[in-house]
Design an enzyme around this catalytic site. Sequence first.
Site, mmCIF file in Angstrom:
data_model
loop_
_atom_site.group_PDB
_atom_site.id
_atom_site.type_symbol
_atom_site.label_atom_id
_atom_site.label_comp_id
_atom_site.label_asym_id
_atom_site.label_seq_id
_atom_site.Cartn_x
_atom_site.Cartn_y
_atom_site.Cartn_z
ATOM 1 N N THR A 149 -1.474 -3.372 -3.752
ATOM 2 C CA THR A 149 -2.250 -2.381 -3.010
ATOM 3 C C THR A 149 -3.278 -3.093 -2.150
ATOM 4 O O THR A 149 -3.918 -4.046 -2.616
ATOM 5 C CB THR A 149 -2.961 -1.387 -3.940
ATOM 6 O OG1 THR A 149 -3.909 -0.622 -3.187
ATOM 7 C CG2 THR A 149 -3.698 -2.092 -5.075
ATOM 8 N N ILE A 150 -3.464 -2.633 -0.924
ATOM 9 C CA ILE A 150 -4.460 -3.271 -0.066
ATOM 10 C C ILE A 150 -5.879 -2.927 -0.503
ATOM 11 O O ILE A 150 -6.835 -3.584 -0.083
ATOM 12 C CB ILE A 150 -4.259 -2.905 1.415
ATOM 13 C CG1 ILE A 150 -4.599 -1.435 1.691
ATOM 14 C CG2 ILE A 150 -2.853 -3.234 1.872
ATOM 15 C CD1 ILE A 150 -4.643 -1.094 3.168
ATOM 16 N N ASP A 151 -6.045 -1.917 -1.356
ATOM 17 C CA ASP A 151 -7.383 -1.471 -1.753
ATOM 18 C C ASP A 151 -8.089 -2.442 -2.701
ATOM 19 O O ASP A 151 -9.314 -2.393 -2.833
ATOM 20 C CB ASP A 151 -7.311 -0.097 -2.421
ATOM 21 C CG ASP A 151 -6.788 0.984 -1.492
ATOM 22 O OD1 ASP A 151 -6.887 0.802 -0.259
ATOM 23 O OD2 ASP A 151 -6.281 2.006 -1.987
ATOM 24 N N GLY B 52 -9.211 2.101 1.619
ATOM 25 C CA GLY B 52 -9.892 1.720 0.395
ATOM 26 C C GLY B 52 -10.094 2.862 -0.577
ATOM 27 O O GLY B 52 -10.378 2.642 -1.748
ATOM 28 N N ALA C 74 10.119 -13.584 -5.516
ATOM 29 C CA ALA C 74 9.730 -14.393 -6.671
ATOM 30 C C ALA C 74 10.343 -13.859 -7.964
ATOM 31 O O ALA C 74 10.859 -14.632 -8.782
ATOM 32 C CB ALA C 74 8.207 -14.430 -6.780
ATOM 33 N N THR D 82 13.048 -12.017 -8.316
ATOM 34 C CA THR D 82 14.504 -12.189 -8.290
ATOM 35 C C THR D 82 14.901 -13.628 -8.571
ATOM 36 O O THR D 82 15.770 -13.904 -9.415
ATOM 37 C CB THR D 82 15.064 -11.741 -6.929
ATOM 38 O OG1 THR D 82 14.711 -10.369 -6.699
ATOM 39 C CG2 THR D 82 16.577 -11.880 -6.888
#
Length: 327
Positions: free
Chosen positions: A128-130, A173, A24, A26
Amino acid sequence: MDNKYIGILTSGGDASGMNAAIRAVTRAAIFNGFKVKGIYRGYEGLIAGEVKELTTEDVSSIIQRGGTILKTARSETFTTPEGRKKAYKVIQKENINALIIIGGDGSLTGARIFAEEYDVTCIGLPGTIDNDLYGTDFTIGYDTALNTIVECVDKIRDTATSHDRIFFVEVMGRDAGFLAQNSAIASGAEAAIIPEDRTDVDQLETFIGRGFRKTKNSSIVIVTESPENKNGGAIYYADRVKKEYPGYDVRVSILGHLQRGGAPSANDRILASRLGEAAIQALMEGQRNVMIGIRNNEIVYVPFVQAIKKDKPIDKSLIRVLNELSI
């Protein structure tokens, strides 16, 4: 920014949807007349000068891929003034006038310090997955990780039920319980142990025991990881329950890096695309040193100092929801 480049890098832990964000950024940059340089291996690669111009072809067919085509790394060198000085020299050499950083709190902390020391415009994207960055409802990678956890817990439930067992499932997490709390609700788990609401063993036995005393023949407890076991991870709680309530058959499953991989969900692809495009709009508006977030489905600009310094609160009402629905 005539004849200047926008640099983009991914830093810290990878998260599904980072490639969608790279794509997105770029494409939106090129559409609006800018050139883009990809920086490989995060800040470490920036210091080493691992830079390559990106075209629309370079980011074709990556929206569905997990990980990051730019690679990622954690950089101790960048935490030093000497390391950041080397990075700035590369910025000058490569004619980069703005830097877009995709990563978590550590990555955005580095961006904030770098922007304060040198005259470089930095824009952050929450990757981040957290889901622990303040000022945005969701971070890139969170939804995919959440879906992965639920899929795994569904499978664990099958074997737990077959053997009348309790499973303590540890998820990522760090200091935030978003993954544990919401995956517990979505998977029908009996309890979640999160940093924001620590549960003692007797409370845990109440949650587990009331189910076994009724019709249940298995229990699932989702536990947020605990670095260095300071407050107790899944193994800690499982051992406590085994010791104090030996009648239960207890097992542990640590999901680990499964949560980081895999094709991004539709939600993460859309989120990453919106945030990436918004980063270019922010630059054209003259914004600098902010994180692009989303709140109530609207794009927002969050100053770095807020995004990384403030604690993101968890919805405490979800604790009640889980408790009421786990009987």
